[in-house]
Design an enzyme around this catalytic site. Structure first.
Site, PDB file in Angstrom:
ATOM      1  CG  HIS A  43      -1.391   1.151   1.987  1.00 58.06           C
ATOM      2  ND1 HIS A  43      -1.383   1.920   2.527  1.00 58.06           N
ATOM      3  CD2 HIS A  43      -2.553   1.615   0.404  1.00 58.06           C
ATOM      4  CE1 HIS A  43      -2.936   2.716   2.459  1.00 58.06           C
ATOM      5  NE2 HIS A  43      -3.781   2.628   1.353  1.00 58.06           N
ATOM      6  NE  ARG A  44      -1.729   5.888   1.470  1.00 62.23           N
ATOM      7  CZ  ARG A  44      -2.325   6.593   2.390  1.00 62.23           C
ATOM      8  NH1 ARG A  44      -1.689   7.202   3.169  1.00 62.23           N
ATOM      9  NH2 ARG A  44      -3.537   6.906   2.511  1.00 62.23           N
ATOM     10  CD  GLU A  70      -2.868   1.554  -2.988  1.00 61.46           C
ATOM     11  OE1 GLU A  70      -4.009   2.704  -3.707  1.00 61.46           O
ATOM     12  OE2 GLU A  70      -2.010   2.032  -2.528  1.00 61.46           O
ATOM     13  CG  ASP A  72      -2.891   6.682  -4.017  1.00 63.12           C
ATOM     14  OD1 ASP A  72      -3.994   5.828  -3.488  1.00 63.12           O
ATOM     15  OD2 ASP A  72      -2.124   6.550  -2.999  1.00 63.12           O
ATOM     16  CG  HIS A  85      -3.192   9.434  -0.289  1.00 63.36           C
ATOM     17  ND1 HIS A  85      -3.620   9.505   0.667  1.00 63.36           N
ATOM     18  CD2 HIS A  85      -3.886   8.266   0.064  1.00 63.36           C
ATOM     19  CE1 HIS A  85      -4.841   9.111   0.821  1.00 63.36           C
ATOM     20  NE2 HIS A  85      -4.949   8.230   0.335  1.00 63.36           N
ATOM     21  CD  GLU A 144      -7.360   4.821  -4.633  1.00 63.14           C
ATOM     22  OE1 GLU A 144      -6.058   4.400  -3.725  1.00 63.14           O
ATOM     23  OE2 GLU A 144      -8.388   5.588  -4.125  1.00 63.14           O
ATOM     24  CE  LYS A 146      -6.444   8.432  -3.221  1.00 67.62           C
ATOM     25  NZ  LYS A 146      -7.739   7.669  -2.106  1.00 67.62           N
ATOM     26  CG  ASP A 287       0.113   1.131   5.368  1.00 68.42           C
ATOM     27  OD1 ASP A 287      -0.487   1.080   4.667  1.00 68.42           O
ATOM     28  OD2 ASP A 287       0.282   1.520   6.660  1.00 68.42           O
TER      29      ASP A 287
HETATM   30  O1  G3P Z   1      -5.831   0.444  -2.201  1.00 70.53           O
HETATM   31  C1  G3P Z   1      -6.947   0.974  -1.131  1.00 70.53           C
HETATM   32  C2  G3P Z   1      -6.565   1.875  -1.043  1.00 70.53           C
HETATM   33  O2  G3P Z   1      -5.235   2.751  -0.958  1.00 70.53           O
HETATM   34  C3  G3P Z   1      -7.540   2.912  -0.824  1.00 70.53           C
HETATM   35  O3  G3P Z   1      -7.556   4.099   0.725  1.00 70.53           O
HETATM   36  O4  G3P Z   1      -6.730   5.841   1.177  1.00 70.53           O
HETATM   37  O5  G3P Z   1      -4.827   4.542   0.677  1.00 70.53           O
HETATM   38  O6  G3P Z   1      -5.632   5.467  -0.904  1.00 70.53           O
HETATM   39  P1  G3P Z   1      -6.339   5.279   0.397  1.00 70.53           P
HETATM   40 CA    CA Z   2      -4.408   4.664  -2.903  1.00 72.01          CA
END
Ligand code: G3P
Ligand code: CA
Length: 290
Positions: A43-44, A70, A72, A85, A144, A146, A287
């Site tokens: 995640h990120r 992942e 954004d 993000h 993603e 965003k 994470d």
């Molecule tokens: O991958 C799901 C998640 O990234 C969505 O929430 O706020 O971390 O972009 P956020």
């Molecule tokens: Ca995200």
């Protein structure tokens, strides 16, 4: 009925039962998820260990064996795709203001690591191109969009950038399997999935790149989804992605019953990771990959 004929009938019934049992076993086995089947999505990047959405976080995710990174994407003032993000630069840089107030070159000049730890002071905000240059064909990318409503035309820009990479991505499975298992221990795959909370944006992405799987992120306020809403999402989205704390067996079953997959976000401890694996989700966004 002669005894020979009776034997033959019973043999046929036996064979039919055997066939039915085997078919049931095969179908059950194909529906089983093992812990090894679960995709691990950083995640990120590996943002539990390194500043989010930076090269340090993405490279660490790769070294830790994550299947996907992942990240954004948004648009800069000059209409370039940038990886960040928040809609402002306030939290992760020393600057203030909206992402859209800065050119890509200005954003790339911002230190995006020190907010996490001084040892990451060399990390800067990244363009989408830089991430593609480094990871296209090497790792899975869960991209993603965003806040896409702020950025009209962002879907076309992402589609164009990915199309330009098609030959590179095709080698490793552009639009194909979500996991291309490499030799040895590496679990890194080379597929692309595009996700967003904005359904119209995801529909648009699907229309622009029908071979690339898309995912709808279900906002907490939309939970629980009505069956007809799920049907509608499943008509174009390969994945229905949920916050892990909302997920239960029924939701996973309902998504799988529509032949769609589910990823859980954002898992930050072993207990939640184990619960997601037991539920049979297809991917865990965490994470702390590895
Ligand atoms: O991958 C799901 C998640 O990234 C969505 O929430 O706020 O971390 O972009 P956020
Ligand atoms: Ca995200």
């Amino acid at each position: 009925m002669t005894s020979r004929r009776a034997t033959s009938v019973w043999r046929r019934i036996g064979l039919a039962l055997l066939f039915l049992c085997s078919a049931t076993l095969i179908i059950s086995a194909s529906n089983l998820h093992t812990a090894e089947d679960v995709l691990i999505i950083a995640h990120r990047g590996a943002s539990g260990y390194a500043p989010e959405n930076t090269m340090a976080a993405f490279e660490l995710a790769e070294r830790l064996g994550a299947d996907f990174i992942e990240f954004d994407v948004q648009l800069s003032k000059d209409g370039e795709l940038v990886v960040i993000h928040d809609v402002t630069v306030d939290r992760t840089t020393a600057f203030t203001g909206y992402v859209s107030q800065y050119t890509l070159s200005e954003l790339q000049g911002m230190d995006a690591g020190s907010y996490s730890n001084a040892i990451f002071a060399d990390e800067s905000l990244l363009s989408f191109q830089e991430v593609l240059d480094r990871f296209a064909g090497r790792m899975g990318m869960l991209i993603e969009l965003k806040e896409p409503l702020l950025y009209p035309g962002i879907e076309e820009k992402v589609a164009e950038a990915l199309k330009r990479r098609a030959p590179q991505l095709q080698v490793a499975g552009f639009g194909g399997s979500e996991r291309v298992r490499a030799v040895g221990k590496s679990r890194n795959s080379a597929a692309i999935i595009i996700q967003s909370f904005e359904r119209e944006s995801i529909r648009r992405m699907h229309a622009l790149l029908p071979d690339i799987p898309v995912a709808v992120l279900v906002h907490k306020d939309e939970h629980p989804l009505a069956p007809e809403t799920l049907d509608e999402l499943a008509s174009y989205s390969s994945y229905i992605n949920y916050s892990h704390d909302l997920l239960d067996e029924d939701i996973v079953r309902n998504i799988h019953a529509r032949n769609r997959k589910v990823m859980a976000w954002t898992v930050r401890n072993e207990k939640d990771m184990e619960r997601m694996k037991k539920l049979g989700v297809d991917g865990v966004i965490t994470d702390f990959p590895g």
